[in-house]
Design a protein around this motif. Structure first.
Motif, PDB file in Angstrom:
ATOM      1  N   ASN A 119      -6.767  14.308   4.782  1.00 34.98           N
ATOM      2  CA  ASN A 119      -7.530  13.552   3.788  1.00 34.98           C
ATOM      3  C   ASN A 119      -6.646  12.526   3.086  1.00 34.98           C
ATOM      4  N   GLN A 120      -5.448  12.938   2.700  1.00 39.01           N
ATOM      5  CA  GLN A 120      -4.549  12.016   2.010  1.00 39.01           C
ATOM      6  C   GLN A 120      -4.101  10.898   2.939  1.00 39.01           C
ATOM      7  N   ASP A 141      -2.702   8.953  -7.993  1.00 43.03           N
ATOM      8  CA  ASP A 141      -3.234  10.301  -7.815  1.00 43.03           C
ATOM      9  C   ASP A 141      -2.713  10.917  -6.517  1.00 43.03           C
ATOM     10  N   VAL A 142      -2.667  10.094  -5.433  1.00 44.39           N
ATOM     11  CA  VAL A 142      -2.120  10.589  -4.163  1.00 44.39           C
ATOM     12  C   VAL A 142      -0.655  10.957  -4.320  1.00 44.39           C
ATOM     13  N   GLN A 152      -7.735  -2.014   2.044  1.00 41.27           N
ATOM     14  CA  GLN A 152      -8.071  -2.756   0.835  1.00 41.27           C
ATOM     15  C   GLN A 152      -6.998  -3.798   0.519  1.00 41.27           C
ATOM     16  N   CYS A 158       0.843  -1.211   0.000  1.00 47.74           N
ATOM     17  CA  CYS A 158       0.000   0.000   0.000  1.00 47.74           C
ATOM     18  C   CYS A 158       0.859   1.234   0.000  1.00 47.74           C
ATOM     19  N   SER A 197      -5.781   5.441  -7.628  1.00 44.18           N
ATOM     20  CA  SER A 197      -5.880   6.374  -6.500  1.00 44.18           C
ATOM     21  C   SER A 197      -4.524   6.628  -5.885  1.00 44.18           C
ATOM     22  N   ASN A 240      -7.119   3.811   3.938  1.00 45.04           N
ATOM     23  CA  ASN A 240      -8.125   3.036   3.214  1.00 45.04           C
ATOM     24  C   ASN A 240      -7.467   2.086   2.226  1.00 45.04           C
ATOM     25  N   LEU A 241      -6.415   2.571   1.538  1.00 44.21           N
ATOM     26  CA  LEU A 241      -5.690   1.709   0.608  1.00 44.21           C
ATOM     27  C   LEU A 241      -5.038   0.534   1.333  1.00 44.21           C
ATOM     28  N   THR A 285      -7.528   1.174  -6.972  1.00 43.22           N
ATOM     29  CA  THR A 285      -6.624   1.529  -5.872  1.00 43.22           C
ATOM     30  C   THR A 285      -5.282   2.024  -6.409  1.00 43.22           C
ATOM     31  N   GLU A 316      -6.922   8.474   3.096  1.00 39.78           N
ATOM     32  CA  GLU A 316      -6.979   7.696   1.851  1.00 39.78           C
ATOM     33  C   GLU A 316      -5.915   6.607   1.834  1.00 39.78           C
TER      34      GLU A 316
END
Length: 334
Positions: free
Chosen positions: A55-56, A173-174, A66, A3, A170, A62-63, A167, A59
């Motif tokens: 927020n990042q 993007d992060v 997952q 991750c 994302s 969350n990754l 994922t 995220e």
């Protein structure tokens, strides 16, 4: 699957500390603020920046969840593969049993052709056949259950592959946003440092003073005119003990002197640069006039360390007030 790289979060914290340091450099410790002002006028709300970082971070968590879910499903898929292998082994066993049944049926036909079986033999045979049929039925149900579980696992694995693709996008993007944030923080920090350096440079180049004498002296007639009353003195160039201004930096300076005559006396003073007279200020009286003003102004190019002062030239005495001097000496850098 991993991750992301945890150095991203460390990068966020590092640049956030940089942001706080740059804010302290620009505004100082005496007045804390949530906004960073760069020299270019760009402003960034540190609260918004902190929210972006939070927020990042959420995220990324969350990754990670997952990824753990993917690992769990991969373990379950491996277990189901083992079950499938066992089912295949069971199918082999069933095939062997079926072959055995066929062999027994062939043997039974031979026995029927030669002699009728006894009741005990027939009962044993029927019992064995019944057990074989029950075993085959149970194995078939077990195979169906294994097949269903395998199909569900395959579907879940396909869904996870789709989630992993999203994922990965994302995470990219992060990573992109992190690079942009790092670039922004670095630019703001550099702008802030440039602004601080510019302010420091401006402060060091601010040179100005206004001084005066706070009492009258009707007999003064020699030497340097000392102005002990300091109204303003930024840059520390003027010495109220000696009456001499020493240039702290190179540049062009404007000097103004006003000498007020004492009663009906006349007074003349010179503005001296490193021992060389530059201008004269004189206050003369005519008739019954008294306390006349003698102003003059000079613009001089000074090198750091050059000295300027006011020196007696002719006449006698000077006039001034204690609370607001009128015999004054001023200068400033332009």
């Amino acid at each position: 699957m991993r991750c992301g790289n945890p150095s991203y979060i460390l990068t966020f914290c590092a640049f956030f500390n940089i942001e706080q340091n740059s804010a302290l450099l620009v505004h100082g410790n005496s007045n804390s603020t949530n906004t960073i002002h760069a020299s270019s006028g760009h402003q960034i709300d540190s609260t918004e920046m902190m929210q972006l970082l939070l927020n990042q971070t959420a995220e990324l968590r969350n990754l990670k969840q997952q990824t753990e879910k993917i690992q769990l499903l991969q373990n379950q898929t491996a277990e189901l593969r083992n079950l499938k292998q066992q089912a295949e082994n069971d199918r082999s066993t069933i095939q062997l049993l079926q072959n055995r049944v066929f062999f027994l049926e062939a043997e039974l036909r031979k026995l029927n052709a030669s002699k009728p079986p006894s009741s005990d033999e027939l009962s044993a045979y029927l019992s064995n056949m019944k057990q074989i049929v029950l075993t085959m039925t149970a194995n078939e149900e077990y195979d169906k259950n294994i097949t269903k579980r395998l199909n569900d696992a395959v579907n879940n694995l396909e869904n996870l592959k789709v989630e992993v693709r999203y994922t990965s996008l994302s995470l990219l993007d992060v990573h992109s946003k992190t690079k942009q944030l790092n670039t922004t923080l670095l630019r703001v920090f550099n702008d802030g440092m440039n602004g601080v350096n510019e302010q420091i440079a401006n402060i060091t180049r601010k040179v100005a003073f206004t001084v005066g004498v706070s009492s009258s002296d009707g007999s003064w007639n020699s030497g340097t005119l000392v102005f002990p009353h300091v109204v303003y003195n930024i840059g520390g160039g003027y010495d109220p003990n000696t009456g001499v201004f020493t240039a702290p930096v190179d540049g062009h300076f404007v000097f103004f002197v006003n000498v007020q005559s004492y009663s009906t006396n006349a007074i003349y003073v010179q503005l001296i640069l490193n021992g060389s007279p530059k201008v004269i200020a004189m206050a003369e009286t005519t008739g019954s006039s008294s306390n006349e003003a003698g102003p003059n102004l000079a613009v001089l190019r000074l090198q750091k360390g050059d000295r300027v002062w006011i020196k007696y030239y002719a006449g006698r005495g000077y006039f001034s007030y204690s609370n607001a001097p009128v015999t004054t000496f001023s200068g400033f850098l332009i």
